[in-house]
Write a protein that holds these residues in place. Structure first.
Motif, PDB file in Angstrom:
ATOM      1  N   MET A 116      21.825 -18.598  57.950  1.00  0.00           N
ATOM      2  CA  MET A 116      22.601 -18.550  59.180  1.00  0.00           C
ATOM      3  C   MET A 116      21.754 -17.915  60.274  1.00  0.00           C
ATOM      4  SD  MET A 116      26.383 -16.908  59.827  1.00  0.00           S
ATOM      5  CE  MET A 116      27.180 -18.277  58.987  1.00  0.00           C
ATOM      6  N   VAL A 117      21.728 -18.555  61.432  1.00  0.00           N
ATOM      7  CA  VAL A 117      21.020 -18.037  62.604  1.00  0.00           C
ATOM      8  C   VAL A 117      22.052 -17.636  63.646  1.00  0.00           C
ATOM      9  CG1 VAL A 117      19.553 -18.644  64.573  1.00  0.00           C
ATOM     10  CG2 VAL A 117      18.898 -19.361  62.263  1.00  0.00           C
ATOM     11  N   PHE A 118      21.943 -16.403  64.144  1.00  0.00           N
ATOM     12  CA  PHE A 118      22.743 -15.935  65.270  1.00  0.00           C
ATOM     13  C   PHE A 118      21.838 -15.928  66.501  1.00  0.00           C
ATOM     14  CE2 PHE A 118      24.557 -13.722  61.539  1.00  0.00           C
ATOM     15  CZ  PHE A 118      25.830 -14.278  61.562  1.00  0.00           C
ATOM     16  N   PHE A 119      22.141 -16.762  67.467  1.00  0.00           N
ATOM     17  CA  PHE A 119      21.286 -16.933  68.638  1.00  0.00           C
ATOM     18  C   PHE A 119      21.968 -16.283  69.831  1.00  0.00           C
ATOM     19  CE2 PHE A 119      19.350 -19.380  72.129  1.00  0.00           C
ATOM     20  CZ  PHE A 119      18.009 -19.330  71.763  1.00  0.00           C
ATOM     21  N   LEU A 120      21.390 -15.182  70.329  1.00  0.00           N
ATOM     22  CA  LEU A 120      22.004 -14.371  71.379  1.00  0.00           C
ATOM     23  C   LEU A 120      21.213 -14.507  72.680  1.00  0.00           C
ATOM     24  CD1 LEU A 120      22.325 -11.059  69.290  1.00  0.00           C
ATOM     25  CD2 LEU A 120      23.741 -13.118  69.145  1.00  0.00           C
ATOM     26  N   SER A 121      21.892 -14.891  73.764  1.00  0.00           N
ATOM     27  CA  SER A 121      21.174 -15.087  75.022  1.00  0.00           C
ATOM     28  C   SER A 121      22.146 -15.155  76.196  1.00  0.00           C
ATOM     29  CB  SER A 121      20.363 -16.392  74.966  1.00  0.00           C
ATOM     30  OG  SER A 121      19.664 -16.628  76.174  1.00  0.00           O
TER      31      SER A 121
END
Length: 203
Positions: free
Chosen positions: A112-117
């Protein structure tokens, strides 16, 4: 460590535009760490890496148990926010990590990738091809991607990136809540990892 683990990757934009959101994000990571650590049923089943990206990506923390989760680094002076290199970097890191887990005969759930931006990529033309490689369904290690937008996040861009879930802080969603909800959903609804363990060819 348990017999099956969920590898998680927190990929956070640390470009200059994110400076006003760093405290909020770090608080969310601490809430995530605390929630996982407090639940004995998942404490040993979640491993986490932290990756920072701006003009270029870099490893902040490499695949460790959640109780070792570190804070994000202070944003750099560079104003660039290149999504493409981050996606390419994630693919390489995931592949390397899962080969290492395979060597230790650890069974894994789909990563799982959590992409924060804040969702304002400075490479609008080149990031989609890199993203397609990361999320190629033909790749056995293709991750679920959860996006979390802060500030004036580009909802359209993050919506294209999130394959599992997408959140916006302006909707009143806290980062820690989004992270733990996503992890608990996977661990509670996904079947156990396939009997076939990781091989050098993929998940």
């Amino acid at each position: 460590m348990g017999s099956d683990v969920l590898p998680c990757y927190v990929a956070c934009d640390v470009s200059l535009s994110m400076a006003d959101h760093l405290d909020e994000l770090n608080q969310g990571l601490r809430e995530f760490r605390g929630a996982v650590h407090a639940d004995a049923s998942i404490t040993d089943r979640v491993l986490c890496s932290v990756i920072g990206f701006g003009a270029e990506p870099s490893i902040v923390q490499r695949m460790l148990p959640m109780d070792s989760l570190v804070d994000l680094p202070a944003p750099g002076a560079c104003a660039g926010t290149n999504f493409g290199p981050a996606f390419t970097f994630l693919r390489d890191v995931i592949d390397e990590d899962l080969r290492l887990l395979a060597a230790h005969r650890v069974r894994v759930h789909r990563p799982m990738v959590f992409f924060l931006s804040d969702g304002q990529p400075t490479d609008p033309v080149t990031w989609p091809p890199a993203y397609s490689v990361l999320t190629d369904p033909a790749w056995a290690c293709c991750p679920r991607v959860v996006t979390f937008g802060v500030g004036d996040a580009d909802e359209e861009a993050l919506g294209r990136i999130g394959t599992f879930r997408s959140y916006l802080s302006r909707d009143g969603v806290r980062l820690g809540t989004a992270l733990i909800a996503s992890v608990m959903h996977v661990l509670s609804t996904s079947g156990p990892p396939r009997d076939r363990r990781l091989s050098g060819r993929g998940c």
